[in-house]
Design an enzyme around this catalytic site. Sequence first.
Site, PDB file in Angstrom:
ATOM      1  N   GLY A 217      58.594  38.156  36.956  1.00 38.74           N
ATOM      2  CA  GLY A 217      57.767  37.666  35.863  1.00 38.74           C
ATOM      3  C   GLY A 217      56.470  38.440  35.725  1.00 38.74           C
ATOM      4  CB  SER A 218      53.312  37.511  34.072  1.00 36.11           C
ATOM      5  OG  SER A 218      53.880  37.285  32.796  1.00 36.11           O
ATOM      6  CB  THR A 219      53.514  38.647  39.786  1.00 39.04           C
ATOM      7  OG1 THR A 219      54.936  38.773  39.928  1.00 39.04           O
ATOM      8  CG2 THR A 219      53.121  37.182  39.865  1.00 39.04           C
TER       9      THR A 219
END
Length: 489
Positions: A217-219
Amino acid sequence: MNRPLRHIAVFCGVLVLALLVRATWVQFVQADSLANDDNNRRVKIEAFSYPRGNIIVGGKPITDSVETTGDFKYKRVYKEGPMYAPITGYASQSQGSTFLEGVYKDILSGKDDKLFLKRAKDILTGEKPRGGDVLTTISEKAQRAAYKSLTDLKAKGAVVALEPGTGKILAMASTPSYDPSVFAGSSFKEGDRYTALIKDKTKPMNNRASLEIYPPGSTFKILTAAAALEHGVVPDIDTPVQAPVPYTLPNTTTKVGNDIASAPCANASLKVGMQWSCNNTYLEAANRLGKDKMRETAEKFGFNQKLFTPVRTATSGYPEKLDKPQTALTGMGQGSLTSTPLQMAMVVAGLANNGKVMQPYLVEETRGPDLSTIEKFEPKELNQAVSEDTAKKVQQMMENTAENGTAKKALIDGVKVGAKTGTAQHGADVRDERPYAWFVSYAKQDNGSPVAVAVFVDPSDMDIPRSEIAGGKLGGPIAKKVMEAVLSK
């Protein structure tokens, strides 16, 4: 001697010679394989006839050996077994051994070749054999904070904490977990317990920290930002990236929006895009980079590599064959991109360490029964993934995200914290699946960053509404507690 007797004598001589050859073959060629055969009960009886060495955390053993009845005199027991199971693994009389128990079984049992002189002395003096010890890099406080935070949340998940400058693994927790003591023996009852754990739908024996892969995801946007800056496709963290909202994936009519509708994401810079986790900014950055430059940077951080800590880990993957829309999706940590929590901890640790990624390791030292050092492990550089200048720019963005953006839950008074939240869609129909929650962060002091953390939460069994599933809400407080535990040392 008549002919028949000569034939009989020759035949008997051949038989004796064949017997000698066979005996020699068994004794000298097949000896090791026979000795290590799983069906050789005598070897097992001998192996459990004396106490095993211990696995050590913070100077204290987290394992022990207790006397039992029957053929096997001793069996393994574990102190706070579920908390340390992803590190120790298990040593069972009937199920074998895994993780550190398996990798260092010869040291722990005293059978390692490096202990040959000690074994020879024991034979001469009649002393009972004793196993050596394995000293880990684990911080007891950090491990406890990680495990307790996950269990308090009643979630499936994992936490990994690294020391960025060395690669030492300070914590590795996975939940739900199990107690290796409950099937350490060979009774039918213990066998049933093992079978029940294997069949448990929550998969308590899976090490979610290093042996399971998930979309990050956005990490992953912190790596996309590093790649964009390193390869010069975006000149600076404050330069606007011309990416509209919603963003249309290249060569498609598929539109991708943002989680925070009111966020200033249209044509945002990398810095603002990270602060508000703007998907469009990082989709466009990955599109400009292309799959080869994205994959090159990911591999420098450890993706597509087999890693051993010394326990084997799952390989995090940045695929080789991607079309343009798939490449764009990797910029926001989606698509066919996969990562272990350990790998994402390596990414944030590498950036916190000014671009230098260290090999993660779990064992500080092995030592003999007499406390003499057998082998001592030193930090090892894996890659200079990006330049120091690029890493410091990403640090600025992560620190701004913690102070002014979506990652405020990890802030610690008096300590510089950089962080990034993540929510990852997964499954055949992402609309029906509850997303994973991620959080990565580091804590930095004047002498560098003492800790980097990756938190992964699978909320599939949690009794919370979907709107509450977010990396900042679920993972941020956990990361903060783990960082505080390390800093308190």
